[in-house]
Design an enzyme around this catalytic site. Sequence first.
Site, PDB file in Angstrom:
ATOM      1  N   HIS A 237       1.128  -0.935   0.112  1.00 57.12           N
ATOM      2  CA  HIS A 237       0.232  -0.069   0.047  1.00 57.12           C
ATOM      3  C   HIS A 237       0.860   0.914  -0.162  1.00 57.12           C
ATOM      4  O   HIS A 237       1.850   1.416   0.533  1.00 57.12           O
ATOM      5  CB  HIS A 237      -0.649  -0.070   0.940  1.00 57.12           C
ATOM      6  CG  HIS A 237       0.116   0.227   3.013  1.00 57.12           C
ATOM      7  ND1 HIS A 237       0.553   0.894   3.149  1.00 57.12           N
ATOM      8  CD2 HIS A 237      -0.183  -1.014   3.619  1.00 57.12           C
ATOM      9  CE1 HIS A 237       0.571   0.870   3.747  1.00 57.12           C
ATOM     10  NE2 HIS A 237       0.071  -0.194   4.463  1.00 57.12           N
ATOM     11  N   ASP A 364      -3.713 -19.133  11.699  1.00 55.94           N
ATOM     12  CA  ASP A 364      -2.873 -19.294  12.987  1.00 55.94           C
ATOM     13  C   ASP A 364      -3.044 -19.265  14.086  1.00 55.94           C
ATOM     14  O   ASP A 364      -3.048 -18.265  14.669  1.00 55.94           O
ATOM     15  CB  ASP A 364      -1.568 -19.540  12.145  1.00 55.94           C
ATOM     16  CG  ASP A 364      -0.639 -20.549  11.827  1.00 55.94           C
ATOM     17  OD1 ASP A 364      -0.227 -20.014  13.479  1.00 55.94           O
ATOM     18  OD2 ASP A 364      -0.408 -20.835  11.674  1.00 55.94           O
ATOM     19  N   SER A 379       2.304  -5.125   6.631  1.00 60.96           N
ATOM     20  CA  SER A 379       1.737  -4.883   5.906  1.00 60.96           C
ATOM     21  C   SER A 379       2.957  -5.254   4.493  1.00 60.96           C
ATOM     22  O   SER A 379       4.381  -5.246   4.885  1.00 60.96           O
ATOM     23  CB  SER A 379       1.222  -3.532   5.147  1.00 60.96           C
ATOM     24  OG  SER A 379       0.116  -3.240   6.307  1.00 60.96           O
TER      25      SER A 379
END
Length: 428
Positions: A237, A364, A379
């Site tokens: 991003h 998980d 990210s």
Amino acid sequence: MKIPKLNTVRQLIGVILLLVFVTFPFITPINKYFSIPSEVVTLNNENPIELPQVGENVTVSANSDHVEAIDNSMFYAGDSGSSELVYEVNGFPIKKVNLSVLEDIQVIPGGQSIGVQLQTRGVLVVGHHLVNTKDKTVSPGEEAEINVGDVIVKINDNPIKEMNEIKDYVVEAGEKNKDLNITVKRGKEFIETKLEPILDDKENEYKIGLYIRDSAAGIGTMTFFEPKSKKYGALGHIISDMDTKKPVEINDGTIVRSSVTSIEKGNNGIPGEKQAKFSSNQNVIGNITKNSPFGIFGKLNEDIKNGKYDKPMPIALSHEVKEGPAKILTVVDGEKVEEYDIEIISSVPQKYPATKGMVIQITDEKLLEKTGGIVQGMSGSPIIQDGKVIGAVTHVFVNDPTSGYGVHIEWMLQDAGIDIYGNKKEAS
């Protein structure tokens, strides 16, 4: 008496037509016919090309020598290129499918924690402040109509690159009682204005009433690099300024190795965060040449390893991503890259670059216990499915830290300058 009978017949015909209209899409052969795509784009990675089967009497043939039929619905492309697959009934064509086979692209997935250091293009205005005079308080920058988010690129027609270059101009103009000729960049527009430095009565210094910044720093995760060119992509991003919330226009930048020191767990309504340390002067592993909606991009100085997947892997195009289990690579302690289970909740096949192409969920238990889900700094963590790199983690859902968005690798590769489309993209 004839009119009511006519109305009854019309109503009966209307009901029959309605039933036909409603049930038409669900008639199996028709439904299968409409499921045939008009175009198939795939990579030349030795995986079979599968098409819908319509019926026993319908055959599919290729008009190119480099496409071989495995059976009536599966084909193998021996080389890249364009061709047609034709559905036929007794030799009569009923549907043509344009097939584009692209050169296979392989990348090495990342997962490493990285520190990001950006040098802005010009000097970024992040706020206004008041200057105290004997008669009043005033912000010269605000009066000159310089806005938060503007970038000061020139003073008196001289380019400005760093904050420390501005002070001498301000002092000289103040002492000579002259205005500064300021050029600011606002979006794509360049604006000229005049700014009068004012002597602060309390501090006895000339000031312009602006808070400014020329750099930005943070942490994120490496997504991939292409081993031949060493071009990389990370974050997934755009980097925005923390004060202005606007994209940072970069003049220069570097990425460095980073070590995760602790994790602040995410809760509903409050995103978590990785705490990490790095030095901007040491362990530089690459430069930053681009800051886009799909991440940061540049070139590595040398190959980097994650200890999990250090060999080139194929990629998947957006329409090849499936709902179901996948894995991410990321760091939660020190510099150790680990593999964690996730679920692809949904994936949107995208013909054009777009963010938020996937919705993912952390499954998980070990990662959930450590982080609570997706946290800031994660990210860019690469997503792997069926032995292919399919994208990167980008955003967390604020009200559900276990879930968030992912971006398809297809668009990150494009912004990294790795052309997977070749002539097909130029033609389109």
